[in-house]
Design a protein around this motif. Structure first.
Motif, PDB file in Angstrom:
ATOM      1  N   ILE A 286      -8.065  41.734  -6.523  1.00 54.95           N
ATOM      2  CA  ILE A 286      -8.893  40.584  -6.876  1.00 54.95           C
ATOM      3  C   ILE A 286     -10.267  40.676  -6.210  1.00 54.95           C
ATOM      4  O   ILE A 286     -11.279  40.236  -6.762  1.00 54.95           O
ATOM      5  N   GLN A 287     -10.296  41.320  -5.041  1.00 50.99           N
ATOM      6  CA  GLN A 287     -11.580  41.530  -4.354  1.00 50.99           C
ATOM      7  C   GLN A 287     -12.517  42.378  -5.226  1.00 50.99           C
ATOM      8  O   GLN A 287     -13.696  42.049  -5.383  1.00 50.99           O
ATOM      9  N   TYR A 288     -11.975  43.436  -5.818  1.00 50.55           N
ATOM     10  CA  TYR A 288     -12.809  44.310  -6.650  1.00 50.55           C
ATOM     11  C   TYR A 288     -13.102  43.701  -8.011  1.00 50.55           C
ATOM     12  O   TYR A 288     -14.189  43.907  -8.568  1.00 50.55           O
ATOM     13  N   TYR A 289     -12.170  42.934  -8.563  1.00 46.48           N
ATOM     14  CA  TYR A 289     -12.472  42.235  -9.822  1.00 46.48           C
ATOM     15  C   TYR A 289     -13.614  41.248  -9.614  1.00 46.48           C
ATOM     16  O   TYR A 289     -14.502  41.105 -10.468  1.00 46.48           O
ATOM     17  N   THR A 290     -13.585  40.575  -8.466  1.00 44.14           N
ATOM     18  CA  THR A 290     -14.644  39.603  -8.153  1.00 44.14           C
ATOM     19  C   THR A 290     -15.982  40.320  -7.979  1.00 44.14           C
ATOM     20  O   THR A 290     -17.025  39.855  -8.457  1.00 44.14           O
ATOM     21  N   LYS A 291     -15.943  41.488  -7.307  1.00 46.03           N
ATOM     22  CA  LYS A 291     -17.173  42.282  -7.156  1.00 46.03           C
ATOM     23  C   LYS A 291     -17.714  42.712  -8.523  1.00 46.03           C
ATOM     24  O   LYS A 291     -18.924  42.778  -8.733  1.00 46.03           O
TER      25      LYS A 291
END
Length: 459
Positions: A286-291
């Motif tokens: 989710i951290q990378y999707y948000t990025k």
């Protein structure tokens, strides 16, 4: 064109002259270099000034007049261009540049056959055939003649094996013709002679990937990287193959290298998030999707990935929160609205779900399921007349669909419009009797009526 020190002096002198209005003399070759520089830079007004001044000093220069033709063509002044070319032809009938510009005019007028004839004439007159081969290839592309286009792009490659523009166009022809095996054969043959062509390895990998020969694709992308270890496209494609092979940690490594080599790309961030999700490292996913969506808010795949991530976790409210954010950025994206409708339906927010499906249909999604779900929501909301109108619209797209006909029958009987109800019920029974259960399921009161029982028994 790279400017030599002498050319740089000419350019500086010319620009100084423009500022001072003090006219200086340049030979015709200097003017040609200055004009070419401005055209390459897209500085059309400066190119036009240089052409004007050049022709004032060298009124008989064919090369400068050909630059004027080029400007005319660029500005869609095709009659002026044609007229000037005809004058030049009278003076220099064996100048290949005249035929090239003639072809340019024909091409602009969508007369690609005549453009090709002119270019083939230029081909007879020139020693520099490569550019003309490329132009002929493009004209055949405009005509959707992919075999002929492919032939001329191959000729370009014979002249210069580093003409990657021709290589890409040629591969495009192979792909359009579904000639993946032929493309692979060509590329392998090409690589036997040019084993360090990273672009050819990259294209070979893409052909193998299209044929789902993932191990061969992987090897090709690795050779592309060996040929050029800064080739970002090869790392990205390698990552995609590794994902297909379910080697998610290796895919992560390939994608991560691209982040070190150049500016961060939203595609790499998205794929990294996907790999982490597959590895059940949800926080990193989710951290990378948000990025991804921060890097490129217009990338719909980023918002869809976040929405589906929370959807899988049954966190429908959070999923809905993100799809609402996506819709605020792009309110015409049909995929967003479909997800919005589905999520609201799951949360039993029927009015919002109905609005979502309505928008999906307005945006051109006419799948049967979309029509059915929205119509059934209107039923649940008690919007009987709106449901009738909706299913009548649906029947225009699916004119012999039993599911639609039974629903219309039930709706008309509910509204006590018996003749219309009988008409649609008979249609339904005619199209598919097995869907008659729809009446009992969606319209239990109607189903109990004696008239309905008799109509059903008659079948």
């Amino acid at each position: 064109m790279e400017f030599s020190p002498n050319n740089n002096i000419s350019l500086t002198k010319f620009e100084s002259m423009l500022k001072t209005n003090h006219v200086l003399f340049f030979d015709s070759e200097e003017f040609e270099n200055i004009i070419h520089h401005y055209l390459t830079q897209g500085k059309i007004s400066l190119a036009k000034k240089a052409i004007k001044l050049g022709l004032e000093q060298h009124p008989d220069s064919t090369s400068l007049k050909l630059f004027r033709v080029e400007i005319y063509v660029f500005e869609d002044k095709l009659d002026e261009a044609d007229s000037l070319l005809n004058e030049l032809y009278e003076l220099e009938p064996h100048n290949e540049e005249i035929y090239i510009q003639k072809a340019n005019i024909f091409s602009k007028k969508d007369n690609h056959k005549k453009a090709i004839q002119a270019l083939k004439k230029a081909l007879e007159l020139t020693d520099d055939v490569q550019d003309i081969y490329s132009l002929i290839g493009m004209e055949y592309l405009f005509m959707d003649k992919f075999e002929e286009a492919k032939y001329y792009f191959m000729k370009c490659m014979e002249e210069d094996y580093e003409d990657y523009s021709a290589l890409y166009n040629m591969i495009y022809c192979f792909e359009f013709l579904d000639q993946f095996d032929e493309a692979i054969e060509y590329l392998n043959s090409f690589l036997n002679k040019n084993p360090y062509s990273e672009v050819a390895w990259h294209q070979l990998g893409k052909q193998y990937f299209a044929l789902k020969e993932h191990e061969k694709a992987l090897a090709a992308f690795e050779f592309a990287i060996i040929s050029d270890d800064t080739f970002i496209g090869a790392y990205l494609e390698k990552g995609k193959v590794l994902e297909k092979l379910k080697r998610y940690e290796d895919a992560l490594e390939a994608y991560s290298i691209t982040l070190e080599l150049d500016d961060i790309t939203s595609f790499a961030l998205l794929r990294i998030g996907h790999c982490y999700e597959k590895l059940n490292q949800n926080e990193l996913a989710i951290q990378y999707y948000t990025k991804t969506v921060k890097e490129d808010p217009l990338l719909d795949k980023g918002w869809i990935a976040i929405t589906k991530f929370y959807n899988k976790k049954r966190n429908y409210k959070k999923s809905l929160y993100y799809i609402n954010k996506a819709i605020n950025i792009d309110s015409e994206n049909v995929v967003y609205w479909k997800l919005y409708a589905q999520l609201n339906f799951r949360l039993n927010f029927l009015e919002e779900a109905e609005r979502g499906y309505k928008k999906v249909i307005e945006l051109g999604n006419h799948e049967l399921e979309t029509w059915m779900v929205r119509g059934d929501i209107l039923l649940k909301l008690g919007e009987t007349e709106a449901a009738v109108y909706h299913f009548l619209q649906a029947s225009e797209f699916y004119p012999e669909n039993a599911e639609i006909e039974y629903r219309l029958a039930g709706l008309y009987f509910t509204l006590n419009e018996t003749e219309k109800g009988k008409y649609h019920l008979k249609n339904g029974l005619c199209f598919n009797i097995e869907y008659a259960f729809i009446l009992e399921e969606l319209f239990p009161k109607v189903y109990k009526k004696r008239l309905i029982k008799n109509l059903l028994k008659s079948k």
